[in-house]
Write a protein that holds these residues in place. Structure first.
Motif, mmCIF file in Angstrom:
data_model
loop_
_atom_site.group_PDB
_atom_site.id
_atom_site.type_symbol
_atom_site.label_atom_id
_atom_site.label_comp_id
_atom_site.label_asym_id
_atom_site.label_seq_id
_atom_site.Cartn_x
_atom_site.Cartn_y
_atom_site.Cartn_z
ATOM 1 N N ARG A 18 0.620 -1.310 0.045
ATOM 2 C CA ARG A 18 0.200 -0.109 -0.129
ATOM 3 C C ARG A 18 0.650 1.675 -0.253
ATOM 4 O O ARG A 18 0.734 2.477 0.685
ATOM 5 N N VAL A 46 -16.936 12.860 7.726
ATOM 6 C CA VAL A 46 -15.570 12.931 7.410
ATOM 7 C C VAL A 46 -15.599 11.075 7.765
ATOM 8 O O VAL A 46 -16.153 10.342 8.030
ATOM 9 N N PHE A 96 -10.354 17.036 16.218
ATOM 10 C CA PHE A 96 -9.093 16.549 15.544
ATOM 11 C C PHE A 96 -8.342 16.366 16.988
ATOM 12 O O PHE A 96 -7.184 15.630 16.776
ATOM 13 N N LEU A 132 -13.376 25.256 6.517
ATOM 14 C CA LEU A 132 -14.144 25.853 8.014
ATOM 15 C C LEU A 132 -13.934 27.451 7.666
ATOM 16 O O LEU A 132 -14.766 28.493 8.336
ATOM 17 N N THR A 154 -3.541 12.096 5.433
ATOM 18 C CA THR A 154 -4.336 11.674 6.201
ATOM 19 C C THR A 154 -4.115 13.822 6.601
ATOM 20 O O THR A 154 -5.545 13.991 6.675
ATOM 21 N N LEU A 177 -21.048 17.180 9.998
ATOM 22 C CA LEU A 177 -19.536 17.394 8.869
ATOM 23 C C LEU A 177 -19.406 16.305 9.761
ATOM 24 O O LEU A 177 -18.702 15.304 9.032
ATOM 25 N N SER A 190 -6.521 15.847 6.817
ATOM 26 C CA SER A 190 -7.369 17.212 8.269
ATOM 27 C C SER A 190 -7.793 18.280 7.726
ATOM 28 O O SER A 190 -8.161 18.647 7.869
ATOM 29 N N ILE A 212 -10.444 20.323 6.005
ATOM 30 C CA ILE A 212 -11.678 20.569 6.104
ATOM 31 C C ILE A 212 -11.009 21.555 7.219
ATOM 32 O O ILE A 212 -12.430 22.531 7.226
ATOM 33 N N LEU A 213 -10.277 21.841 7.561
ATOM 34 C CA LEU A 213 -10.332 22.880 8.584
ATOM 35 C C LEU A 213 -9.853 24.636 7.651
ATOM 36 O O LEU A 213 -10.850 25.336 7.881
ATOM 37 N N ASP A 246 -11.378 6.996 8.139
ATOM 38 C CA ASP A 246 -9.687 6.983 8.383
ATOM 39 C C ASP A 246 -9.491 8.499 8.636
ATOM 40 O O ASP A 246 -7.927 7.861 9.472
ATOM 41 N N LEU A 247 -9.781 9.623 9.157
ATOM 42 C CA LEU A 247 -9.151 10.520 9.541
ATOM 43 C C LEU A 247 -9.768 10.519 10.991
ATOM 44 O O LEU A 247 -10.681 10.226 11.524
ATOM 45 N N PRO A 248 -8.952 10.953 11.392
ATOM 46 C CA PRO A 248 -8.566 10.740 13.382
ATOM 47 C C PRO A 248 -10.004 11.977 14.078
ATOM 48 O O PRO A 248 -8.986 12.874 14.830
ATOM 49 N N VAL A 267 -5.341 -1.910 3.589
ATOM 50 C CA VAL A 267 -5.025 -0.579 4.764
ATOM 51 C C VAL A 267 -4.243 -0.886 5.673
ATOM 52 O O VAL A 267 -3.990 -1.558 5.522
ATOM 53 N N ASP A 268 -3.809 0.714 6.485
ATOM 54 C CA ASP A 268 -2.660 0.346 7.293
ATOM 55 C C ASP A 268 -2.985 -0.218 8.588
ATOM 56 O O ASP A 268 -4.603 0.127 8.787
ATOM 57 N N VAL A 300 -14.965 21.112 15.500
ATOM 58 C CA VAL A 300 -13.908 20.055 14.888
ATOM 59 C C VAL A 300 -12.668 20.231 14.654
ATOM 60 O O VAL A 300 -11.425 18.952 15.283
ATOM 61 N N LEU A 301 -12.263 21.155 15.040
ATOM 62 C CA LEU A 301 -10.742 21.396 16.156
ATOM 63 C C LEU A 301 -10.899 20.285 17.383
ATOM 64 O O LEU A 301 -9.594 19.540 17.381
#
Lengths: 361, 364
Positions: A62, B319, B35, A245, A234, B315, A238, A241-242, B322-324, B105-106, B31-32
């Motif tokens: 991968r 997402v 994350f 916004l 990632t 929102l 990520s 998205i910020l 796989d996004l944290p 996948v990881d 959202v912040l």
């Protein structure tokens, strides 16, 4: 123009508050971009600085070099593919160096995996250090691996991998260190193959040809390899998205402010129209104010961001490039103007006749 | 204050712009925060799953589990210590998996001996407990064999575990002996060995004294640090750095919120100077007017929190898995309280203008 500037002078507090809010949002946006850039740079710098046009992995990996183990004959098979000028094995491993985990990329002298800045420096008994301001720890003068000491002959700025101090070392030295660490003979596997394509060849086409010609491998061009490194995608998504916004918040805050201001000035606008001002005469001041307030806020926010990032240079490195700053500043200015359209609509709806209508001025 | 609240009910449209702006800022804050917590929780799940136990880590690893290497004889030495009910091995390595019928996948492959609240004890060789998200991320059935490592070597899925116990990627939990075999094929240069020992204390044991005893028992074998799960998480520099950065960004976002609210109430106050003069002329005091503004700010903040909360839920649901991003109720409560407080402070920045309103202005 005169009215716009006069109002800006007279109501400094109000415009300063809006400017401060937009300026802080610009600061946040640029700070996000610096953090994202530093993070991805720390992860992918070794690839960005390498001469390799194509990277080849085990097709089960991968695109993760640390999860890839290639068959012994893969390097020769890849080298035989048309369009390949040079193919060199690379092993990605991690050793403790001076008590810190460090990425060690085992490769050959002259390998396309070596950073362009120090191409040809990797000799027997030496290593090349990849450094980055974002990655903790300075490059050592001596790379002390288990059972092998290598002189660090050169450093390559930005050539880091996996946000770790990074070293490029000869394969035989890393093989010795690996066996020494394991306490038994351990063959040094090939994690990936770095490929330089021949002059005039297209990297994407050569990558496709390698994937077709060699069983069990996946070859990709440099950009795809960078995007596929664990964590890089990632981080990009990520922070994406910020960014979105933040742009929306800038547009809404600017739009709402000028809309309220226009509503409050409605009587004055009707009066101006009644004494002969054209639509353009009342629209222009609003546009001038949007450009001045948002423009100054962008300048101040950018200045603050650059200052902050310079002060924290050891954490975020170079931080921001001029292109990123100009693109972000331009986008916010355009968004401010677009957000001001709602208030312009209100301004255009002010009719001179309202001054003398029932309930008028 | 009742006039202020009645104005909100009578003319909600006047307050709509600031509600919209604040709602979006609430979305940004949620959202912040998501994350911040997602990054921290997703990277420390394996450690946090061992709360209430002691972790024995090689001293030169600085409490970083994946850098620790312990000799085989360490486990037997720890098992002899008074107050140790059980001792097991714990190791992890990052690799890939291709669940049957899904994408590659990881994953983090975790080897363990002891059962946990969140993860049952290993069933046997060739079996695994698999992160509940793995199937969704890979686009495969939830009970598909994970097929871990370069040779798709393992395993039969015998159960799922909450994604809460992940470590930067979905986790696959196998018996430690199976882990040693797989890790050798995943990283042939690594010479896999036990990374950490997990000590289950006997009932009533004092963890501090037990840690000292374990350290002493291993004195002739290997130099170690013995720590609780919380101490190991706190020692993680990457998590600490991420948390510091995101907390700073959240702080600046609150400053923006403060300015937006202040801006709105300044505009509102300018518009109502004559009305305030009338109120003062008939006996209204400045503190009453300020209390009214603060009450309006609280209501505006609550409405923005509700609207922003709903938008954020939508929102976050969109997402990719796989996004944290992890929304934690405790974090939401803190953000909500801070948003209301920020709105009140922002509204009170009109203090100077309110105090300057002259009752005489009511009669020209």
């Amino acid at each position: 123009m005169f009215l716009a500037i006069a109002e800006l002078r007279r109501a400094r507090g109000r415009f300063a508050l809006l400017g401060a809010a937009v300026g802080l949002l610009v600061l946040l946006l640029l700070f996000f971009q610096a953090v994202a850039g530093a993070l991805t740079g720390g992860l992918t710098g070794a690839y960005e600085q390498a001469r390799a046009d194509v990277w080849v992995y085990d097709d089960q990996a991968r695109l993760n070099p640390q999860g890839s183990v290639l068959d012994e004959g893969a390097v020769d098979a890849v080298a035989d593919v048309a369009g390949v000028a040079a193919a060199s094995p690379v092993t990605f491993t991690v050793f403790d160096v001076d008590g810190e985990p460090s990425a060690v990329l085992a490769t050959d002298a002259g390998s396309p995996a070596l950073p362009r800045a120090v191409d040809g420096v990797l000799e027997q008994g030496t290593a090349v250090a990849g450094t980055s301001a974002f990655v903790e720890g300075d490059a050592a003068d001596l790379l002390a691996l288990p059972g092998v000491d290598l002189d660090v002959a050169a450093t390559a700025d930005g050539a880091t991998f996996a946000i770790l101090p990074t070293y490029f070392a000869p394969r035989d030295a890393v093989a010795t260190a690996t066996s020494e660490r394991a306490g038994r003979d351990v063959p040094l596997p090939t994690s990936a193959i770095a490929v330089a394509v021949a002059d005039g060849e297209d990297a994407t086409a050569v990558a496709a040809a390698i994937s077709d010609a060699v069983d069990g491998v996946e070859a990709v061009d440099r950009a795809t390899a960078i995007e596929g490194l664990p964590g890089a995608g990632t981080i990009t998504r990520s922070f994406g998205i910020l960014y979105v916004l933040l742009y929306v918040v800038v547009a809404i805050v600017t739009g709402v402010f000028f809309l309220i201001l226009t509503v409050q000035k409605r009587d004055a606008l009707v009066l101006l129209r009644a004494v002969g001002a054209e639509r353009g005469d009342v629209v222009r001041p609003v546009l001038v104010q949007v450009v001045v307030v948002v423009g100054v806020a962008v300048l101040v926010g950018t200045g603050a961001a650059v200052g902050l990032l310079s002060a924290a240079r050891e954490v975020f490195g170079a931080g921001l490039d001029v292109g990123t700053i100009l693109t972000s500043a331009g986008a916010i200015l355009v968004l401010g103007l677009v957000a001001g359209l709602a208030s312009l609509r209100r301004v255009l709806r002010a009719e001179p006749v309202e001054a003398v209508a029932d309930g008028g001025l | 204050m009742s006039i202020a609240l009645r104005e909100l009910l009578r003319r909600p449209g006047r307050f709509a712009p600031v509600v919209v702006a604040m709602s979006l800022l609430v979305v940004l804050l949620v959202v912040l925060g998501g994350f911040l917590d997602g990054l921290s929780l997703s990277q420390t799940g394996v450690v946090r799953a061992h709360e209430g136990r002691l972790l024995v880590v090689a001293a030169d690893a600085d409490l970083a589990l994946d850098r620790s290497r312990l000799p085989d004889e360490a486990r037997a030495a720890v098992a002899e210590v008074d107050g140790v009910a059980d001792v097991g091995r714990l190791s992890q390595v990052t690799t890939t998996a291709r669940p049957d019928g899904g994408e590659l996948v990881d994953v983090v492959l975790v080897g363990h001996d002891l059962g946990l609240d969140a993860v049952p004890a290993p069933v046997g060789p060739g079996t695994a407990h698999v992160d509940e998200r793995l199937g969704a991320i890979a686009g495969a059935p939830a009970d598909a064999p994970p097929a871990v490592g370069p040779q798709d070597a393992c395993c039969e899925a015998v159960g799922s575990v909450l994604s809460d116990v992940s470590a930067g990627a979905p986790s696959v939990w196998v018996g430690h002996d199976t882990w040693l075999e797989l890790a050798a094929s995943i990283d042939p240069t690594g010479a896999p060995t036990t990374q950490v020992l997990v000590v289950e204390p006997a009932a009533g044991s004092d963890l501090g004294a037990l840690a000292d005893d374990v350290r002493a028992a291993l004195a002739g074998v290997v130099e170690v640090d013995v720590a609780t799960a919380d101490e190991v998480v706190a020692a993680d520099e990457v998590v600490a750095q991420q948390s510091g950065t995101f907390q700073g960004i959240i702080g600046v976002t609150f400053l923006v919120t403060l300015l937006v609210v202040a801006l709105f109430f300044v505009l509102l106050t300018i518009e109502r100077v004559k009305l305030y003069a009338v109120l003062k002329a008939i006996g209204g005091r400045s503190p009453d007017l300020l209390a009214g503004l603060a009450a309006q700010a609280v209501v505006i903040a609550l409405v923005a929190l509700a609207a922003g909360g709903l938008l954020s839920a939508g929102l976050v649901a969109l997402v990719p898995p796989d996004l944290p991003v992890v929304v934690v109720p405790g974090r939401l409560a803190i953000l909500a309280g801070a948003t209301v407080a920020t709105a009140v402070v922002g509204s009170l920045l009109t203090l100077r203008r309110i105090l300057r309103v002259d009752p005489a202005a009511a009669i020209g």
